[in-house]
Design an enzyme around this catalytic site. Structure first.
Site, PDB file in Angstrom:
ATOM      1  N   ASP A 107      30.907  28.208  39.516  1.00  0.00           N
ATOM      2  CA  ASP A 107      30.170  29.191  38.725  1.00  0.00           C
ATOM      3  C   ASP A 107      28.866  29.550  39.442  1.00  0.00           C
ATOM      4  O   ASP A 107      28.193  28.684  39.998  1.00  0.00           O
ATOM      5  CB  ASP A 107      29.874  28.606  37.342  1.00  0.00           C
ATOM      6  CG  ASP A 107      29.356  29.648  36.376  1.00  0.00           C
ATOM      7  OD1 ASP A 107      30.109  30.580  36.053  1.00  0.00           O
ATOM      8  OD2 ASP A 107      28.191  29.527  35.935  1.00  0.00           O
TER       9      ASP A 107
ATOM     10  N   ASP B 140      32.947  34.293  29.160  1.00  0.00           N
ATOM     11  CA  ASP B 140      31.678  34.958  28.836  1.00  0.00           C
ATOM     12  C   ASP B 140      31.868  36.393  28.359  1.00  0.00           C
ATOM     13  O   ASP B 140      30.895  37.042  27.965  1.00  0.00           O
ATOM     14  CB  ASP B 140      30.758  34.970  30.066  1.00  0.00           C
ATOM     15  CG  ASP B 140      30.079  33.626  30.296  1.00  0.00           C
ATOM     16  OD1 ASP B 140      29.936  32.858  29.333  1.00  0.00           O
ATOM     17  OD2 ASP B 140      29.685  33.354  31.445  1.00  0.00           O
TER      18      ASP B 140
ATOM     19  N   GLU C 236      32.969  32.323  41.796  1.00  0.00           N
ATOM     20  CA  GLU C 236      32.550  33.234  40.721  1.00  0.00           C
ATOM     21  C   GLU C 236      31.418  34.070  41.296  1.00  0.00           C
ATOM     22  O   GLU C 236      30.268  33.625  41.356  1.00  0.00           O
ATOM     23  CB  GLU C 236      32.108  32.436  39.491  1.00  0.00           C
ATOM     24  CG  GLU C 236      31.792  33.308  38.266  1.00  0.00           C
ATOM     25  CD  GLU C 236      30.368  33.841  38.263  1.00  0.00           C
ATOM     26  OE1 GLU C 236      30.217  35.077  38.470  1.00  0.00           O
ATOM     27  OE2 GLU C 236      29.445  33.055  38.078  1.00  0.00           O
TER      28      GLU C 236
END
Length: 509
Positions: free
Chosen positions: A301, A401, A348
């Site tokens: 991430d 998200d 990501e």
């Protein structure tokens, strides 16, 4: 990492159905693997495994190495002779909280699961299992992180949950005499935490092996930053930019933009990348090794942070005056490859894609991400449109998200909805059918891997959104109702996987 054409489902462990108020490593987790196999899916993507604190976010964990004890399956503990029917009656964890069975009640988990696990641990001790070889081997294998984590959790509990930044100076600075005194005083609590990690690992390894046996690989999630209030920041201050009093000199955030005129303060400590390079990234490599024990592929991430990151003085009240700093870049990935060989990593890389990030993606060979919801905007020329996606990348309808795709369709502008319809050749006025056309477009993409959140297959709306960034109170709570995954749904997903050349091997007969 070069991707083979395939597909998978995004589904957090916490969102699985179970009888115990939160998804866990129970029978339902194995049934979900069976569903993935029947659906032709070769991947199960989960969120971070770490123990959560305030806000329940798995991206603000107390440890980058530990597992979440909420995921321990009570039924397995009963099978192991560590829980009784009387224990279950005394500490109710049933899924019906009198409110909404599709939501996790974290308050109830905090109160009752901790007491249930305590009962199991005490029985583990009474039966003399602390001296058994598998447990002793586990303690030996985790000695580089578990003792510090267990002491951190025990002392944090003694301190009423206060951040280690507010602890008494001797413990905050890890003075040997204070540490030894705390170990003696809190020995039972420390032992309990160690046993929880042992049980989590045993149960997860069993499920992980079951998934692999059924040709399903696990995509895990490694947050770039760690929480300030974590065992990692307390036990390894040399990894971060701290002053002599162990206070952060700088914290992470993002600069002002159209949505936030003063930027955002995330509060995570900034890594001391110079010190990390001097040690050949030893702490980070240990972190990667730990994650590879739990998963087959690592999704990092905020990968952009390896190229550059935004740092704000810890004394500032807003992020307006932060500065962009250079990340470790290929130096980190070269050290990683030298130590471990090729590590399967998905980057990501969402958000503002800079020249530095693009260069790092190309040089590292890590596949990036495409979110289809982002493809349809006023420009009608987004890099996320499927014909622009690269084979060595991953396509999503949305992530944890994002809005669910049904919610996105319902709430986007008329232009964006019409553009999406024209682009994917959908004439469906029914939004549910439109969601499946949207999924079909992701499957058609040239991207090597296609990952769809389970909520999209179920055509769930706003009620099933996992996280809304920048908000608190309703996040990380959605979970699946029992017996909601049908054979018909598995066949429908399988047909897409077959049609677009993404199906994993047929299920066993």
């Amino acid at each position: 990492m070069k991707l083979q054409r395939g597909c998978g489902i995004l589904m957090p462990v916490s969102s699985l159905a179970s009888r115990y108020g939160i998804g866990c490593l129970s029978r339902e987790a194995y049934e979900f693997v069976d569903f993935l196999e029947k659906s032709g899916q070769g991947y199960w993507q989960v969120l971070p495994f770490g123990p959560t604190g305030f806000g329940d976010s798995p991206y603000q964990s107390f440890s980058a190495f530990a597992g979440n004890p909420y995921f321990i399956d009570p039924d397995t503990l009963k099978e192991e002779g560590l829980l009784t029917d009387a224990d279950f009656a005394a500490f109710d964890l049933s899924s019906d909280f009198g409110t909404n069975p599709e939501r996790v009640d974290y308050g109830k988990q905090y109160e009752n699961r901790e007491r249930l696990l305590l009962a199991a641990f005490r029985r583990f001790r009474e039966q003399g299992r602390e001296e058994e070889e598998p447990y002793l081997e586990f303690l030996e294998k985790t000695k580089d992180w578990l003792p510090d984590y267990a002491l951190f959790r025990a002392y944090k509990k003694k301190s009423g949950g206060r951040s280690w930044q507010e602890w008494e100076k001797p413990m905050k600075l890890r003075e040997p005499a204070a540490m030894e005194e705390a170990r003696k005083e809190l020995s039972e609590e420390i032992a309990r935490t160690k046993w929880q990690q042992y049980e989590f690992q045993r149960q997860w390894k069993r499920l992980h092996a079951y998934a692999n046996d059924h040709r399903v690989r696990i995509i895990g999630d490694l947050p770039y930053y760690v929480a300030l209030d974590s065992a990692d920041a307390w036990a390894h201050p040399e990894v971060f930019l701290f002053d002599k009093e162990r206070k952060p000199e700088k914290i992470a955030g993002c600069p002002p933009d159209a949505f936030s005129p003063t930027g955002q303060l995330w509060g995570n400590p900034i890594f001391d990348w110079r010190e990390q390079e001097r040690t050949h990234y030893a702490w980070w490599i240990r972190r990667i090794v730990r994650n590879l024990e739990l998963m087959d592929v690592i999704r990092i991430d905020h990968f952009n942070g390896f190229a550059r990151y935004y740092a704000v003085s810890a004394e500032d009240e807003t992020a307006a005056d932060g500065t962009w700093e250079k990340g470790p870049g290929m130096s980190f990935f070269r050290a990683l490859e030298k130590e471990l060989g090729e590590v399967p990593i998905i980057a990501e890389d969402l958000g503002e894609i800079t020249k530095e990030t693009k260069t790092l993606l190309e040089e590292s060979g890590c596949p990036g991400m495409n979110v289809l919801q982002y493809a349809f905007d006023w420009s009608e020329s987004s890099d996320y449109l499927t014909y622009r996606q690269k084979p060595n990348s991953v396509v999503y309808t949305g992530t944890h998200d994002n809005k669910t795709t049904l919610q996105w369709i319902e709430e986007c502008s008329d232009h964006d909805r019409d553009f999406a319809r024209r682009f994917i050749h959908s004439e469906n006025t029914d939004y549910g059918a439109f969601v499946w056309d949207f999924i079909r477009e992701a499957y058609r993409s040239p991207a090597g891997l296609c990952i769809i959140p389970l909520q999209d297959y179920l055509v769930k709306g706003k009620e099933a959104r996992i996280n809304t960034p920048g908000t608190q109170g309703e996040n990380w709570q959605w979970r699946l109702l029992p017996h909601f995954l049908s054979e018909e749904l598995a066949r429908a997903i399988r047909s897409l996987a077959d049609l677009y050349g993404r199906a994993a091997a047929k299920e066993k007969t």
